[in-house]
Design an enzyme around this catalytic site. Structure first.
Site, PDB file in Angstrom:
ATOM      1  N   CYS A  78       0.841  -1.189   0.000  1.00  0.00           N
ATOM      2  CA  CYS A  78       0.000   0.000   0.000  1.00  0.00           C
ATOM      3  C   CYS A  78       0.884   1.251   0.000  1.00  0.00           C
ATOM      4  CB  CYS A  78      -0.934   0.093   1.189  1.00  0.00           C
ATOM      5  SG  CYS A  78      -1.931  -1.373   1.439  1.00  0.00           S
ATOM      6  N   ARG A  92       2.932   0.368  -5.485  1.00  0.00           N
ATOM      7  CA  ARG A  92       2.834  -0.314  -4.191  1.00  0.00           C
ATOM      8  C   ARG A  92       1.552  -1.129  -4.041  1.00  0.00           C
ATOM      9  NH1 ARG A  92       6.708   2.104  -0.806  1.00  0.00           N
ATOM     10  NH2 ARG A  92       5.793   1.105   0.985  1.00  0.00           N
ATOM     11  N   TRP A 133      -2.934  -2.591  -1.559  1.00  0.00           N
ATOM     12  CA  TRP A 133      -2.650  -3.976  -1.934  1.00  0.00           C
ATOM     13  C   TRP A 133      -3.275  -4.792  -0.816  1.00  0.00           C
ATOM     14  CZ3 TRP A 133       0.237  -8.145   0.087  1.00  0.00           C
ATOM     15  CH2 TRP A 133       0.474  -9.192  -0.813  1.00  0.00           C
ATOM     16  N   ASN A 148      -0.397   1.568   5.892  1.00  0.00           N
ATOM     17  CA  ASN A 148       0.371   0.605   5.107  1.00  0.00           C
ATOM     18  C   ASN A 148       1.025  -0.353   6.088  1.00  0.00           C
ATOM     19  OD1 ASN A 148       2.271  -0.690   3.424  1.00  0.00           O
ATOM     20  ND2 ASN A 148       3.752   0.956   3.682  1.00  0.00           N
ATOM     21  N   GLY A 149       0.818  -1.649   5.905  1.00  0.00           N
ATOM     22  CA  GLY A 149       1.399  -2.625   6.821  1.00  0.00           C
ATOM     23  C   GLY A 149       0.344  -3.617   7.267  1.00  0.00           C
ATOM     24  N   GLU A 166      14.207 -17.853 -12.945  1.00  0.00           N
ATOM     25  CA  GLU A 166      13.748 -16.500 -13.283  1.00  0.00           C
ATOM     26  C   GLU A 166      12.783 -16.542 -14.482  1.00  0.00           C
ATOM     27  OE1 GLU A 166      13.462 -13.698 -12.207  1.00  0.00           O
ATOM     28  OE2 GLU A 166      13.575 -12.187 -13.764  1.00  0.00           O
ATOM     29  N   LYS A 197       8.999 -15.132 -14.331  1.00  0.00           N
ATOM     30  CA  LYS A 197       8.508 -14.092 -15.253  1.00  0.00           C
ATOM     31  C   LYS A 197       7.238 -14.555 -15.946  1.00  0.00           C
ATOM     32  CE  LYS A 197      10.152 -11.109 -14.328  1.00  0.00           C
ATOM     33  NZ  LYS A 197      11.274 -10.899 -13.430  1.00  0.00           N
ATOM     34  N   GLU A 234       4.267 -14.662 -13.459  1.00  0.00           N
ATOM     35  CA  GLU A 234       3.817 -13.336 -13.047  1.00  0.00           C
ATOM     36  C   GLU A 234       2.994 -12.656 -14.126  1.00  0.00           C
ATOM     37  OE1 GLU A 234       7.773 -11.530 -12.199  1.00  0.00           O
ATOM     38  OE2 GLU A 234       6.741 -10.707 -10.481  1.00  0.00           O
ATOM     39  N   HIS A 260      15.368 -36.950 -10.735  1.00  0.00           N
ATOM     40  CA  HIS A 260      15.076 -37.283  -9.343  1.00  0.00           C
ATOM     41  C   HIS A 260      13.605 -37.059  -8.989  1.00  0.00           C
ATOM     42  CE1 HIS A 260      19.269 -38.055  -8.533  1.00  0.00           C
ATOM     43  NE2 HIS A 260      19.584 -36.896  -9.103  1.00  0.00           N
ATOM     44  N   LYS A 271       4.778  -3.664  -6.871  1.00  0.00           N
ATOM     45  CA  LYS A 271       6.206  -3.518  -7.188  1.00  0.00           C
ATOM     46  C   LYS A 271       7.070  -3.572  -5.930  1.00  0.00           C
ATOM     47  CE  LYS A 271       9.576  -2.619 -10.041  1.00  0.00           C
ATOM     48  NZ  LYS A 271      10.033  -3.797 -10.784  1.00  0.00           N
TER      49      LYS A 271
HETATM   50  O1  M6R Z   1      12.483  -4.735  -4.762  1.00  0.00           O
HETATM   51  P1  M6R Z   1      13.005  -6.122  -4.547  1.00  0.00           P
HETATM   52  O2  M6R Z   1      14.083  -6.489  -5.476  1.00  0.00           O
HETATM   53  O3  M6R Z   1      13.403  -6.367  -3.106  1.00  0.00           O
HETATM   54  O4  M6R Z   1      11.790  -7.072  -4.850  1.00  0.00           O
HETATM   55  C1  M6R Z   1      11.891  -8.448  -4.668  1.00  0.00           C
HETATM   56  C2  M6R Z   1      10.740  -9.158  -5.339  1.00  0.00           C
HETATM   57  O5  M6R Z   1       9.533  -8.758  -4.778  1.00  0.00           O
HETATM   58  C3  M6R Z   1      10.715  -8.891  -6.846  1.00  0.00           C
HETATM   59  O6  M6R Z   1      11.910  -9.260  -7.452  1.00  0.00           O
HETATM   60  C4  M6R Z   1       9.559  -9.663  -7.489  1.00  0.00           C
HETATM   61  O7  M6R Z   1       9.812 -11.032  -7.430  1.00  0.00           O
HETATM   62  C5  M6R Z   1       9.341  -9.172  -8.909  1.00  0.00           C
HETATM   63  N1  M6R Z   1       7.934  -9.058  -9.138  1.00  0.00           N
HETATM   64  C6  M6R Z   1       9.919 -10.075  -9.931  1.00  0.00           C
HETATM   65  O8  M6R Z   1       9.605  -9.721 -11.224  1.00  0.00           O
END
Ligand code: M6R
Length: 606
Positions: free
Chosen positions: A2, A27, A74, A99-100, A479, A483, A486, A502, A601
């Site tokens: 948030c 956020r 959020w 926020n929190g 990764e 991606k 997400e 395995h 983000k």
């Molecule tokens: O700002 P940060 O690098 O600490 O964020 C970590 C993760 O939240 C961030 O990398 C997240 O996994 C992204 N959405 C990946 O694309």
């Protein structure tokens, strides 16, 4: 997560609050709202979805008032609905944004219920507003009330409150969640970060943990939890005043993928000293004293740490462990024998990573932050800061920040090796020479857009995808899967190719897409065998390969090449096609590329 904002002392504060909320949308974007107080009356507007929906609501029913609060949510506690959107107003007397997470909200709620307070939402946050009402009812001053409220709530918070009892001030407080107070010419402001406040001021006070503040238009007082007043010096922040735009690209993510040659070049430049030497801003003595590193990170940044482990152990010959920040300190790890912790975070605000690095500092480890945002909490709390020069990353899916992190991490590996005499001068020069080739090689890798389009067309209708890699390309397989998940909401998993036998190989069935990452390195023969194993069980092989070895496999249905390079650079180059693949698949599926569902983000909750 948030984002919260507040303003006092502007003629009509709602346009500024809206603008600041847009800057905080990274956020969270489940819902948003603004409350203003005009001539002693609260006016509230809230909307579900993105800030543009709130903007429409405010345009239809404009707000007035020179004091107000705003919030972009959020959702954690309570579904996504207008009723659960902030601000929350209690007894038509106190309005709050938070926020929190208030961890003991259920017991507080029960007590408030018993006392006859009328709680309207399902959120944890609303109790803060009622606790203030209760405190003001008891005749407490704003400072006394805040002390009482903050002593009653547990958990992480940054909140702001306005009250009809004290119409000329905003109360703000923080614990674990960031909060900045902006000092303007005619007014004062509150924001989750300085970028939110950039259009109105660059003079900012960062509250420290457990600080609370009484913010008036012309004065700000900061207090510690015992009620003693304390001084926090304002700093001038370098936040850009302009709202970052897409620069002609369809999405921020697309723009950020294309920016990588520049962001990597800028990052290399920032760490290049005179005579081609490395200048990380950490002395050679400090680097030479590092006897082991524990890396702390989340999500994509965690995958950067996994790649860095290969580099640092191989090149600098010191032990590295990689820890998911959210697990680290709760595990009660043994840190003896290792003297350095490195937190990796694009935002510098991930609460998991912040808590982990603070825990490492408590254990007397020397702390290094690798961040993309210099004015961030993790940077402020660390002994040394390495900054990626990726520029603001707006797309929720990390792209250019990741490759910039990798660029710093490989440079760090060389710098530690040099400081420890593990590499002689010529080897250092050679590896730095390779690193300098990165911007050009990444620019060439971007040519893969066209060859990836048909693959994205194929993936858009599948249920599940596997990514396989070995060595430093194993983290890139992870990764790639993250991606794709997400952005396109397709189930994807990354595996170390040698681990398939395995267990995970049981997943392979007719036509399951298996994306194999093949570098021109010592593991090539083994990766080919692993891909063959997947293919002979029906998997459709999609090969991403160094162009020199791309034709070592004749059973791939699709081949995407990356430019030939020294294998040490492969993790950075191979990151690009997996980003493009996720982007194009999302585009084909029509999902929200820059703001995928359920994400934010900057993740500032645990
Ligand atoms: O700002 P940060 O690098 O600490 O964020 C970590 C993760 O939240 C961030 O990398 C997240 O996994 C992204 N959405 C990946 O694309």
């Amino acid at each position: 997560m948030c984002g919260i904002v507040g303003a006092i002392g502007l003629g009509n504060c709602s346009p500024m609050l809206l603008d600041s909320l847009k800057r905080l949308e990274y956020r969270g974007y489940d819902s948003s709202g603004i409350v203003t107080s005009d001539a002693g009356e609260f006016e509230l507007r809230r909307s579900v979805g993105k800030i543009k929906n709130l903007e429409e609501t405010v345009n239809e029913k404009p707000l007035s008032g020179s004091i107000g609060l705003g919030h972009t949510r959020w959702a954690t506690h309570g579904g996504v609905s207008e009723r659960n959107a902030h601000p929350h107003i209690a007894a038509d007397r106190v309005a709050i944004v938070h926020n929190g997470i208030i961890e003991n909200y259920e017991s507080i709620k029960a007590k408030l219920h018993a006392k006859g307070y009328n709680i309207l939402s399902d959120t944890d946050s609303e109790v803060i507003a009622h606790l203030f009402v209760e405190a003001f009812e008891a005749g407490l001053t704003p400072s006394e009330a805040t002390r009482r409220v903050t002593s009653e709530i547990d958990g992480a918070y940054a909140f702001a409150a306005i009250s009809k009892d004290f119409p000329n001030l905003i109360i703000a407080a923080r614990n674990s969640s960031p909060l900045a107070i902006g000092l303007g010419d005619t007014g004062s402001f509150i924001g989750s970060d300085a970028i939110a406040l950039a259009p109105v001021t660059r003079r900012v006070i960062y509250l420290k943990d457990l600080d609370y503040a009484i913010v008036r238009a012309d004065a700000v007082q900061v207090f510690r939890p015992d009620g003693s007043e304390t001084k926090r010096e304002p700093v001038i922040v370098s936040a850009s005043l302009a709202l970052i735009n897409k620069g002609g690209y369809r999405h921020f993510m697309e723009k950020e993928i294309y920016e990588q040659p520049d962001s990597i070049a800028n990052t290399i430049r920032a760490f290049s000293g005179v005579n081609g030497k490395i200048a990380l801003g950490v002395s050679s003595r400090t680097l030479g004293n590092i006897n082991g590193i524990v890396m702390l990170a989340a999500g994509t940044s965690y995958f950067a740490s996994l790649v860095a482990r290969y580099w640092i152990e191989r090149i600098a010959k010191i032990p590295v462990s990689c820890e998911l920040a959210s697990e680290f300190h709760y595990r009660e790890p043994v840190t003896s024998g290792i003297n350095t912790a490195l937190a990796i975070s694009q935002s510098g605000e991930s609460l998991d990573t912040l808590k982990a690095i603070n825990f490492a500092a408590e254990r007397n480890l020397s702390t290094i932050a690798l961040v993309n945002v210099l004015d961030s909490s993790i940077a402020r709390d660390s002994d040394f800061v390495l900054e990626t020069k990726a520029g603001p990353e707006i797309g929720v899916a990390s792209t250019k920040a990741f490759t910039a992190q990798l660029t710093v991490l490989i440079t760090l590996a060389v710098a530690i090796a040099e400081a420890k005499n593990e590499l002689h001068e010529l080897q250092v020069k050679k590896t730095l020479g390779q690193i300098k080739l990165l911007p050009g090689l990444v620019a060439k890798t971007l040519d893969a857009f066209e060859s990836i389009k048909p693959v994205a067309g194929e993936l858009k209708s599948v249920q599940s995808v596997l990514f396989l890699g070995r060595g430093p390309l194993f983290p890139i397989a992870l990764e790639g899967a993250l991606k794709l998940k997400e952005l396109s909401y397709i189930h994807a998993e990354g595996f170390a190719a040698g681990e398939m036998k395995h267990g995970p190989i049981a997943l392979i069935e007719e036509k399951l897409p298996v994306i194999g990452l093949l570098a021109n390195d010592n593991l090539i023969g083994k990766v080919i065998s692993n891909l063959k194993e997947a293919n002979s069980r029906g998997g459709t092989i999609i090969l991403i390969a160094d162009e020199k070895v791309a034709n070592s496999i004749d059973f791939a249905s699709y081949v995407i090449t990356v430019p030939a390079s020294d294998p040490v650079l492969a993790p950075i180059l191979f990151s690009v096609p997996v980003q493009i693949l996720a982007y194009l698949t999302a585009l084909d599926k029509g999902t929200d590329v820059d703001q995928p569902r359920n994400l934010a983000k900057s993740v500032t909750v645990e």
